[in-house]
Design a protein around this motif. Structure first.
Motif, mmCIF file in Angstrom:
data_model
loop_
_atom_site.group_PDB
_atom_site.id
_atom_site.type_symbol
_atom_site.label_atom_id
_atom_site.label_comp_id
_atom_site.label_asym_id
_atom_site.label_seq_id
_atom_site.Cartn_x
_atom_site.Cartn_y
_atom_site.Cartn_z
ATOM 1 N N GLY A 170 0.783 -1.222 0.000
ATOM 2 C CA GLY A 170 0.000 0.000 0.000
ATOM 3 C C GLY A 170 0.818 1.277 0.000
ATOM 4 N N LEU A 171 2.100 1.162 -0.311
ATOM 5 C CA LEU A 171 2.988 2.327 -0.347
ATOM 6 C C LEU A 171 3.150 2.821 -1.780
ATOM 7 C CD1 LEU A 171 5.671 0.908 2.106
ATOM 8 C CD2 LEU A 171 3.888 2.600 2.598
ATOM 9 N N PRO A 172 3.675 4.024 -1.967
ATOM 10 C CA PRO A 172 3.855 4.550 -3.317
ATOM 11 C C PRO A 172 4.847 3.697 -4.123
ATOM 12 C CG PRO A 172 4.212 6.278 -1.670
ATOM 13 C CD PRO A 172 4.080 4.980 -0.936
ATOM 14 N N PRO A 173 4.578 3.500 -5.416
ATOM 15 C CA PRO A 173 5.461 2.681 -6.248
ATOM 16 C C PRO A 173 6.914 3.140 -6.228
ATOM 17 C CG PRO A 173 3.471 3.229 -7.446
ATOM 18 C CD PRO A 173 3.440 4.000 -6.156
ATOM 19 N N GLU A 174 7.140 4.459 -6.182
ATOM 20 C CA GLU A 174 8.517 4.960 -6.203
ATOM 21 C C GLU A 174 9.311 4.594 -4.956
ATOM 22 O OE1 GLU A 174 5.744 8.271 -4.923
ATOM 23 O OE2 GLU A 174 5.775 6.893 -6.597
ATOM 24 N N SER A 175 8.654 4.112 -3.912
ATOM 25 C CA SER A 175 9.363 3.706 -2.696
ATOM 26 C C SER A 175 9.785 2.236 -2.724
ATOM 27 C CB SER A 175 8.505 3.979 -1.463
ATOM 28 O OG SER A 175 7.368 3.126 -1.451
ATOM 29 N N CYS A 176 9.434 1.522 -3.789
ATOM 30 C CA CYS A 176 9.754 0.094 -3.861
ATOM 31 C C CYS A 176 11.229 -0.133 -4.187
ATOM 32 C CB CYS A 176 8.879 -0.580 -4.918
ATOM 33 S SG CYS A 176 8.907 -2.389 -4.766
ATOM 34 N N TRP A 177 11.781 -1.212 -3.665
ATOM 35 C CA TRP A 177 13.187 -1.557 -3.890
ATOM 36 C C TRP A 177 13.492 -1.711 -5.382
ATOM 37 C CZ3 TRP A 177 14.439 -5.856 -6.602
ATOM 38 C CH2 TRP A 177 13.462 -6.843 -6.721
ATOM 39 N N CYS A 178 12.523 -2.174 -6.162
ATOM 40 C CA CYS A 178 12.773 -2.444 -7.579
ATOM 41 C C CYS A 178 12.943 -1.177 -8.406
ATOM 42 C CB CYS A 178 11.679 -3.323 -8.165
ATOM 43 S SG CYS A 178 10.075 -2.514 -8.323
ATOM 44 N N MET A 179 12.617 -0.036 -7.839
ATOM 45 C CA MET A 179 12.808 1.220 -8.561
ATOM 46 C C MET A 179 14.267 1.672 -8.532
ATOM 47 S SD MET A 179 10.018 1.994 -9.899
ATOM 48 C CE MET A 179 8.346 1.429 -9.808
ATOM 49 N N GLN A 180 15.067 1.114 -7.619
ATOM 50 C CA GLN A 180 16.480 1.472 -7.527
ATOM 51 C C GLN A 180 17.415 0.303 -7.843
ATOM 52 O OE1 GLN A 180 14.442 2.227 -4.597
ATOM 53 N NE2 GLN A 180 13.988 4.186 -5.528
ATOM 54 N N THR A 181 16.865 -0.899 -7.972
ATOM 55 C CA THR A 181 17.676 -2.103 -8.182
ATOM 56 C C THR A 181 17.266 -2.783 -9.482
ATOM 57 O OG1 THR A 181 17.755 -2.427 -5.796
ATOM 58 C CG2 THR A 181 18.347 -4.310 -7.149
ATOM 59 N N PRO A 182 18.229 -3.084 -10.347
ATOM 60 C CA PRO A 182 17.871 -3.788 -11.586
ATOM 61 C C PRO A 182 17.363 -5.203 -11.306
ATOM 62 C CG PRO A 182 20.172 -3.050 -11.635
ATOM 63 C CD PRO A 182 19.634 -2.768 -10.267
ATOM 64 N N VAL A 183 16.387 -5.634 -12.083
ATOM 65 C CA VAL A 183 15.849 -6.988 -11.990
ATOM 66 C C VAL A 183 16.323 -7.743 -13.219
ATOM 67 C CG1 VAL A 183 13.739 -8.371 -11.929
ATOM 68 C CG2 VAL A 183 13.833 -6.190 -10.706
ATOM 69 N N SER A 184 16.954 -8.901 -12.996
ATOM 70 C CA SER A 184 17.527 -9.631 -14.123
ATOM 71 C C SER A 184 16.453 -10.183 -15.056
ATOM 72 C CB SER A 184 18.422 -10.774 -13.634
ATOM 73 O OG SER A 184 17.651 -11.853 -13.179
ATOM 74 N N LYS A 185 16.763 -10.160 -16.337
ATOM 75 C CA LYS A 185 15.866 -10.699 -17.355
ATOM 76 C C LYS A 185 15.649 -12.187 -17.117
ATOM 77 C CE LYS A 185 15.505 -11.315 -22.326
ATOM 78 N NZ LYS A 185 16.156 -11.126 -23.616
ATOM 79 N N GLU A 186 16.693 -12.900 -16.701
ATOM 80 C CA GLU A 186 16.592 -14.335 -16.442
ATOM 81 C C GLU A 186 15.585 -14.632 -15.343
ATOM 82 O OE1 GLU A 186 19.523 -12.663 -16.241
ATOM 83 O OE2 GLU A 186 20.732 -13.421 -17.899
ATOM 84 N N ALA A 187 15.566 -13.800 -14.313
ATOM 85 C CA ALA A 187 14.624 -13.996 -13.212
ATOM 86 C C ALA A 187 13.186 -13.804 -13.703
ATOM 87 C CB ALA A 187 14.934 -13.041 -12.066
ATOM 88 N N LEU A 188 12.967 -12.771 -14.492
ATOM 89 C CA LEU A 188 11.621 -12.509 -15.003
ATOM 90 C C LEU A 188 11.145 -13.629 -15.917
ATOM 91 C CD1 LEU A 188 11.895 -8.693 -15.739
ATOM 92 C CD2 LEU A 188 10.734 -9.803 -13.820
ATOM 93 N N GLU A 189 12.066 -14.228 -16.668
ATOM 94 C CA GLU A 189 11.701 -15.314 -17.578
ATOM 95 C C GLU A 189 11.270 -16.578 -16.840
ATOM 96 O OE1 GLU A 189 15.211 -15.566 -19.988
ATOM 97 O OE2 GLU A 189 14.513 -14.005 -21.355
ATOM 98 N N GLN A 190 11.627 -16.701 -15.556
ATOM 99 C CA GLN A 190 11.245 -17.868 -14.761
ATOM 100 C C GLN A 190 9.815 -17.800 -14.235
ATOM 101 O OE1 GLN A 190 14.080 -19.377 -11.822
ATOM 102 N NE2 GLN A 190 15.465 -17.783 -12.551
ATOM 103 N N LEU A 191 9.190 -16.634 -14.324
ATOM 104 C CA LEU A 191 7.834 -16.475 -13.803
ATOM 105 C C LEU A 191 6.837 -17.288 -14.613
ATOM 106 C CD1 LEU A 191 7.780 -12.656 -13.113
ATOM 107 C CD2 LEU A 191 7.724 -14.489 -11.419
#
Length: 72
Positions: free
Chosen positions: A26-47
């Motif tokens: 319930g917090l603002p999106p800009e406060s999320c860790w993923c806004m400052q940290t890259p997410v690997s393409k390989e990780a997303l492909e595992q979803l």
């Protein structure tokens, strides 16, 4: 076709641990860790298709997989 299973948006769909998602909390999106940290393409492909766009992965699973691992 709708799925009968619901996705817990506060858990990482890859490891099942808390994903630390600000939006899910319930917090603002800009406060999320993923806004400052890259997410690997390989990780997303595992979803799975059911989890895509519904539950965020956690910071640990977002790291690149290729750290010293060799596929046979």
């Amino acid at each position: 076709m709708p799925s009968n299973t619901s996705v817990n948006t506060s858990l990482c769909p890859l490891c099942g641990q808390a994903n630390q998602c600000a939006i899910s909390a319930g917090l603002p999106p800009e406060s999320c860790w993923c806004m400052q940290t890259p997410v690997s393409k390989e990780a997303l492909e595992q979803l799975s298709p059911e989890a895509r766009g519904k539950a965020c992965i956690c910071p640990a699973c977002a790291q690149p997989i290729s750290r010293g691992s060799v596929l046979a």
